[in-house]
Write an enzyme that holds these catalytic residues in place. Sequence first.
Site, PDB file in Angstrom:
ATOM      1  N   LYS A 112       0.826  -1.216   0.000  1.00  0.00           N
ATOM      2  CA  LYS A 112       0.000   0.000   0.000  1.00  0.00           C
ATOM      3  C   LYS A 112       0.856   1.260   0.000  1.00  0.00           C
ATOM      4  O   LYS A 112       0.496   2.256  -0.628  1.00  0.00           O
ATOM      5  CB  LYS A 112      -0.974  -0.012   1.187  1.00  0.00           C
ATOM      6  N   LYS A 195      -5.577 -11.101  -6.302  1.00  0.00           N
ATOM      7  CA  LYS A 195      -6.700 -11.131  -5.365  1.00  0.00           C
ATOM      8  C   LYS A 195      -7.777 -10.130  -5.787  1.00  0.00           C
ATOM      9  O   LYS A 195      -7.450  -9.023  -6.244  1.00  0.00           O
ATOM     10  CB  LYS A 195      -6.129 -10.830  -3.971  1.00  0.00           C
ATOM     11  N   LYS A 198     -10.770  -4.072  -3.895  1.00  0.00           N
ATOM     12  CA  LYS A 198     -11.416  -2.823  -4.295  1.00  0.00           C
ATOM     13  C   LYS A 198     -10.392  -1.826  -4.824  1.00  0.00           C
ATOM     14  O   LYS A 198     -10.743  -0.870  -5.483  1.00  0.00           O
ATOM     15  CB  LYS A 198     -12.192  -2.207  -3.141  1.00  0.00           C
TER      16      LYS A 198
HETATM   17  N1  AQP Z   1     -10.018 -11.419  -2.567  1.00  0.00           N
HETATM   18  C1  AQP Z   1     -10.245 -11.840  -1.333  1.00  0.00           C
HETATM   19  N2  AQP Z   1     -10.428 -13.160  -1.086  1.00  0.00           N
HETATM   20  C2  AQP Z   1     -10.661 -13.610   0.160  1.00  0.00           C
HETATM   21  N3  AQP Z   1     -10.758 -12.804   1.243  1.00  0.00           N
HETATM   22  C3  AQP Z   1     -10.594 -11.471   1.043  1.00  0.00           C
HETATM   23  N4  AQP Z   1     -10.635 -10.414   1.888  1.00  0.00           N
HETATM   24  C4  AQP Z   1     -10.406  -9.273   1.176  1.00  0.00           C
HETATM   25  N5  AQP Z   1     -10.217  -9.566  -0.115  1.00  0.00           N
HETATM   26  C5  AQP Z   1     -10.327 -10.924  -0.240  1.00  0.00           C
HETATM   27  C6  AQP Z   1     -10.927 -10.522   3.307  1.00  0.00           C
HETATM   28  O1  AQP Z   1     -11.977  -9.623   3.612  1.00  0.00           O
HETATM   29  C7  AQP Z   1     -11.879  -9.242   4.978  1.00  0.00           C
HETATM   30  C8  AQP Z   1     -12.078  -7.758   5.110  1.00  0.00           C
HETATM   31  O2  AQP Z   1     -10.940  -7.142   4.617  1.00  0.00           O
HETATM   32  P1  AQP Z   1     -10.617  -5.633   4.830  1.00  0.00           P
HETATM   33  O3  AQP Z   1     -11.552  -4.957   5.711  1.00  0.00           O
HETATM   34  O4  AQP Z   1      -9.164  -5.539   5.110  1.00  0.00           O
HETATM   35  O5  AQP Z   1     -10.928  -5.184   3.406  1.00  0.00           O
HETATM   36  P2  AQP Z   1      -9.893  -4.739   2.456  1.00  0.00           P
HETATM   37  O6  AQP Z   1      -8.568  -5.369   2.679  1.00  0.00           O
HETATM   38  O7  AQP Z   1      -9.991  -3.280   2.546  1.00  0.00           O
HETATM   39  O8  AQP Z   1     -10.459  -5.277   1.111  1.00  0.00           O
HETATM   40  P3  AQP Z   1      -9.606  -5.245  -0.135  1.00  0.00           P
HETATM   41  O9  AQP Z   1     -10.487  -5.228  -1.301  1.00  0.00           O
HETATM   42  O10 AQP Z   1      -8.614  -6.349  -0.013  1.00  0.00           O
HETATM   43  O11 AQP Z   1      -8.946  -3.836  -0.049  1.00  0.00           O
HETATM   44  P4  AQP Z   1      -7.528  -3.400  -0.394  1.00  0.00           P
HETATM   45  O12 AQP Z   1      -7.268  -3.895  -1.774  1.00  0.00           O
HETATM   46  O13 AQP Z   1      -7.594  -1.926  -0.291  1.00  0.00           O
HETATM   47  O14 AQP Z   1      -6.642  -4.021   0.615  1.00  0.00           O
HETATM   48  C9  AQP Z   1     -10.511  -9.702   5.466  1.00  0.00           C
HETATM   49  O15 AQP Z   1     -10.685 -10.832   6.288  1.00  0.00           O
HETATM   50  C10 AQP Z   1      -9.790 -10.075   4.198  1.00  0.00           C
HETATM   51  O16 AQP Z   1      -8.880 -11.131   4.414  1.00  0.00           O
END
Ligand code: AQP
Length: 332
Positions: A112, A195, A198
């Site tokens: 990030k 993965k 978002k």
């Molecule tokens: N692609 C995925 N497959 C399985 N599990 C996933 N999680 C996120 N993406 C996947 C799981 O969702 C939960 C919430 O995660 P968070 O609140 O950390 O959400 P996030 O990380 O903001 O979601 P993103 O889309 O992964 O955001 P970015 O890309 O910004 O980091 C967690 O349990 C996570 O493991």
Amino acid sequence: RPRVLSGIQPTSDSFHLGNFLGALAQWVPAQDENDAFYFIPDLHAITVPHEPKLLRKRVLVSAAQLLAIGIDPEKSVLFVQSQVPEHAELAWVLSCITGFGEASRMTQFKDKAAKQGTDHAGVGLFTYPILMAADILLYRASHVPVGEDQRQHLELTRDLAQRFNSRFGKTFVVPEPMIVKETAKIYDLQDPTAKMSKSAATDAGLINLLDDPKVSAKKIRSAVTDNEREIRFDRETKPGVSNLLTIQSALSGRSIDDLVAGYEGKGYGDLKADTAEVLTEFVTPIRARVDEYLSDEAELLRILEHGADRAREVASRTLAQVYDRVGFLPRK
Ligand code: AQP
């Protein structure tokens, strides 16, 4: 009863299928057999640049989605992180026993920070995993349902719990991650080796629960597959097809073997059409329930306040013990 705890960030207008299948799908059944604490980490949400008005809206939409998928605020303690000040207080104490090098090794931070340019990334992004450790340890949770991408943060949490316990006396439970192998990582439909996230460069491969199912069906129809014709599960050589099978299997409750057997003699078009249909059936009632919850904001706020009160009962006891162990004077 064992205690589970998990959170999901209010950083978009809808949870995506990766969030749901990787983590949230475990939350609902877990609330029946455990003492469950589920929360919306808004303190974590401000570790990247954000818009205050949008954050407030997204916290409410997140709460509505959790209720809509079946989190029962009487069975589970459902709350918003910033309404329980003990999270930030414990995070400070834990940051003082975390090594700088240890924190620097967190791959999510590296990814990030690289996206923002290392000089622009905030210190909050760096200490994110320490706050996450505080979230978990405050409640003495033994199990944490998460997706694969959180495994390293869980490992740090375990190390910090053990370190604190050995320096200051047994205080914390050392938690175990609860990661479901089959759905631990849901992949981007356009890039099935990355993965689903978002923050991908485009949202063409991202399925949001609250999007119009017609839009999601179109994305599924355009999912990247491969040049063969055969439908079988093989993550190495057929990542796109395997991802669609995983999604359809998890949403329908049918095993992958069963799905594969049913596709004998059929093509990728059938796999995509069926996956889109299962998804539509799944999200349609959720979308309706989210609208219902959002139409009564006062009730939503009441549910969250009630959750925060219950969370504080547990969190304040743990923090008082921590403060005592590290040598702080008692406070009122
Ligand atoms: N692609 C995925 N497959 C399985 N599990 C996933 N999680 C996120 N993406 C996947 C799981 O969702 C939960 C919430 O995660 P968070 O609140 O950390 O959400 P996030 O990380 O903001 O979601 P993103 O889309 O992964 O955001 P970015 O890309 O910004 O980091 C967690 O349990 C996570 O493991």
